[in-house]
Write an enzyme that holds these catalytic residues in place. Structure first.
Site, PDB file in Angstrom:
ATOM      1  N   GLU A  76      25.747  60.105   8.828  1.00 11.17           N
ATOM      2  CA  GLU A  76      27.195  60.160   8.664  1.00 11.17           C
ATOM      3  C   GLU A  76      27.488  61.166   7.556  1.00 11.17           C
ATOM      4  OE1 GLU A  76      31.080  57.363   7.634  1.00 11.17           O
ATOM      5  OE2 GLU A  76      29.065  56.489   7.596  1.00 11.17           O
ATOM      6  N   ARG A 321      12.203  51.103   6.059  1.00 12.11           N
ATOM      7  CA  ARG A 321      12.805  52.179   5.293  1.00 12.11           C
ATOM      8  C   ARG A 321      11.952  52.502   4.069  1.00 12.11           C
ATOM      9  NH1 ARG A 321      18.403  50.606   2.718  1.00 12.11           N
ATOM     10  NH2 ARG A 321      17.980  52.562   1.645  1.00 12.11           N
ATOM     11  N   LYS A 331      24.427  55.401  -1.400  1.00 14.23           N
ATOM     12  CA  LYS A 331      25.368  56.509  -1.533  1.00 14.23           C
ATOM     13  C   LYS A 331      26.476  56.171  -2.523  1.00 14.23           C
ATOM     14  CE  LYS A 331      24.772  58.657   3.034  1.00 14.23           C
ATOM     15  NZ  LYS A 331      25.436  58.976   4.309  1.00 14.23           N
TER      16      LYS A 331
END
Length: 629
Positions: A76, A321, A331
């Site tokens: 994104e 991850r 973020k």
């Protein structure tokens, strides 16, 4: 034991060979899945028209897909990529390359409030810098989810007409209360059983701006009692009047990510949709949605709806991850560091962003090696930050040029130089640019009366085992002890004779005499044995430079664990700036060039501030892990 993906060093030609997969043993579960699909021809019958599209689009002009598999990297565009994204890039682009496939570069830009073209540009630059591209078979596979808004809307109407979606006009609080929890099933919405025609009318009113933001959502009609809360009629469209950075104000309704993502994969003929484990509980909805969109439907009015997508559907697979100590990768938290001035920007060399790592001095090869060593598996775990630094040392050792640098300079005066060598004379010295690669040539510098040495290379009263410069002194037994002798690397042996302090007691100058016939590389070099060897820079040709000594941004391995305030773990010593003296070969350094400063570590000419006449170097990493227990 952690499964590993091998470092892909064979190059694109070898990687795209039709038999590349059979020549390599299965090294992790993702490779095993892909190799099994290839062996059984799971996706062999797919058609590809050269561009994304639904089943009708692909069948009209499609030919057998030239890509054996298709993966995708779908960030994104609401922030800068970090080291975790680099791992996903390596996995998705690397697997596509190794199995004769294509990896699509796709922007999941379905959230207009947080996205920006600045992030789009930075993401594309990061992927290319890491060594990957999205061109294949003469086609650039760069896509945006916003290009599919029409297709997503059509898919939503398909679900409404087939009774698999409805418009819910409960408040957000009511929907939240009626969702239930892990021990309590959800409660059906009072709008759940409206007729498809009524839902379709209401949904079109949402689309046409006739309802206010938050007044209604479109929900998938699945099972409000499902033990997987994600299947309790999840929202798939919401009303949001916000200007999109690409489509402007054309839409006032936007798809939810969990609805958009599988549709994007299907439109692009993705075969293996690889993501991290936090999306594992969304996989049942991913499969549910694509199953319904790829199934023909007969409506009560006698109409037949052709499926939107052809089978076989894409499949989602998850791997653990990347969890790296001494960093945060949220973020939101990274943005907070930037906005509150704790760092100098997204490309601050202490940041775990790709732009920050690049400015710090990390190379694509180092990051790829780190990703290889961190492995690919279903099991989570933490990777020590020292592994990332170790990968950088290993890749730079063979390539980086060497140079001498004095980071905390104090003057060394050779008091007998003029008498032995002649007043004003300079002695030429040289050394290999890189001892591992003679082809890189040699570098030269001048030895003379006045030199710079590290302040720590002198001790008025040396501790036990100290083998650097110390002056003559009286021993504990009253005996006279001579000054120490050291070799000035690539130069001569000198003997310390004294020192001078400033008025405040700090060291101003170290004094020594030259021991004749001891120059490195000459027959007399080994005539005098010394234990200490120190680096130096000549005062005549040394370069003044700003050197930024970067270290880890956080002083704790898990700065945000357990919801604690991550800012409390900021390392106050994460940046120290010094004025250093460097050997003259570094005058040729250009922004981004890497070097090993002998004794100190690996440094890079700063990409933003380094220029002729204003030399700026960043410490990438030391020669060893100073944080190791």
């Amino acid at each position: 034991m952690t499964d590993r993906l091998p470092l892909s060093a064979a190059g694109p030609a070898a990687a795209s060979s039709p038999d590349a997969d059979t020549a390599r043993p299965s090294s992790n579960f993702l490779r095993q899945i892909i190799e099994n699909d290839l062996a059984h021809g799971t996706y062999a019958g797919r058609l590809w028209s050269g561009s994304p599209g639904d089943a009708a689009h692909q069948s009209r002009s499609g030919t057998p897909d030239p890509a054996r598999i298709r993966t995708r990297f779908p960030p994104e565009p609401n922030g800068y990529l970090h080291i975790g994204h680099a791992k996903s890039i390596w996995v998705n682009f690397g697997l596509a390359r190794d199995y004769g496939g294509v990896c699509h570069m796709r922007f999941d830009d379905t959230n207009p409030e947080k996205e920006d073209t600045e992030y789009v540009d930075s993401i594309l630059d990061a992927v290319r810098w890491l060594g990957y591209g999205w061109e294949a078979n003469g086609t650039p596979h760069l896509y945006q989810a916003s290009d599919y808004f029409d297709a997503m809307y059509r898919a939503a109407e398909f679900l409404i007409e087939t009774g698999h979606a409805y418009v819910d006009e409960q408040s957000a609080e009511q929907m939240r209360a009626n969702r239930g929890d892990f021990t309590t099933p959800g409660t059906d919405s009072p709008f759940r059983d409206r007729a498809p025609a009524e839902n379709l009318t209401r949904f079109r009113q949402m689309r046409d701006g006739q309802l206010a933001d938050g007044a209604a959502v479109l929900r998938a009609r699945i099972d409000m009692a499902s033990p997987n809360i994600n299947l309790r009629d999840p929202a798939i469209y919401r009303i949001r009047r916000a200007t999109h950075h690409r489509t402007g104000d054309a839409w006032c309704i936007y798809p939810m990510y969990t609805f958009a993502h599988p549709i994007e994969d299907a439109l692009e003929n993705i075969t293996h949709s690889i993501c991290t484990l936090e999306f594992e509980d969304q996989r049942p909805f991913y499969d549910w949605l694509l199953e319904r969109l790829s199934t023909p439907a007969a409506l009560p009015d006698g109409r037949a709806l052709e499926p939107i997508f052809a089978r076989p559907n894409p499949r989602q697979y998850e791997f653990a991850r990347l969890n790296l100590t001494y960093v945060v990768t949220s973020k939101r938290k990274l943005k907070q560091l930037v906005d509150e001035g704790h760092v100098a920007g997204w490309d601050d060399p202490r940041m775990p962003t790709v732009v920050g790592l690049r400015r710090r001095g990390y190379t694509p090869e180092a990051i790829q090696l780190f990703c290889e060593r961190s492995g690919v598996s279903k099991a989570g775990g933490w990777i020590d930050y020292g592994s990332l630094e170790g990968a950088l040392r290993e890749t730079l050792d063979a390539t980086a040029g060497r140079a001498m640098a004095v980071l905390d300079p104090v003057r060394l005066t050779i008091t007998n130089w003029d008498a032995l060598m002649g007043a004003g004379r300079l002695d030429a010295c040289d050394a290999p640019v890189n001892p591992h690669d003679p082809a890189q040539g040699r570098r030269s510098f001048r030895f003379g009366r006045d030199l710079w040495i590290e302040r720590s290379d002198f001790a008025e009263v040396p501790p036990k085992g100290y083998h650097r410069l110390s002056p003559p002194r009286t021993g504990a037994d009253g005996s006279a002890l001579p000054g120490s002798k050291v070799r000035l690397k690539y130069g001569h042996v000198v003997e310390c004779t004294g020192f001078v302090n400033h008025a405040d007691g700090t060291l101003a100058e170290v004094q020594a005499v030259l021991v004749p016939d001891t120059k490195s590389g000459t027959p007399g070099a080994d005539a005098i044995k010394v234990k200490g060897v120190i680096t130096w820079v000549g005062a005549s040709d040394g370069l003044r430079a700003e050197v930024r000594l970067y270290d880890r941004l956080f002083s704790e391995p898990h700065p945000d664990a357990g919801g604690k305030d991550f800012l409390a773990s900021l390392n106050p010593a994460s940046l120290q700036t010094v004025t250093a003296m460097l050997e003259p070969s570094l005058a040729q350094a250009r922004p981004g060039d890497s070097f090993q400063f002998e004794r100190h570590g690996y440094f890079v000419a700063d990409r933003e501030d380094h220029r002729d006449g204003a030399l700026v170097f960043n410490r990438a990493t030391g020669l060893k892990d100073s944080w190791a227990k």
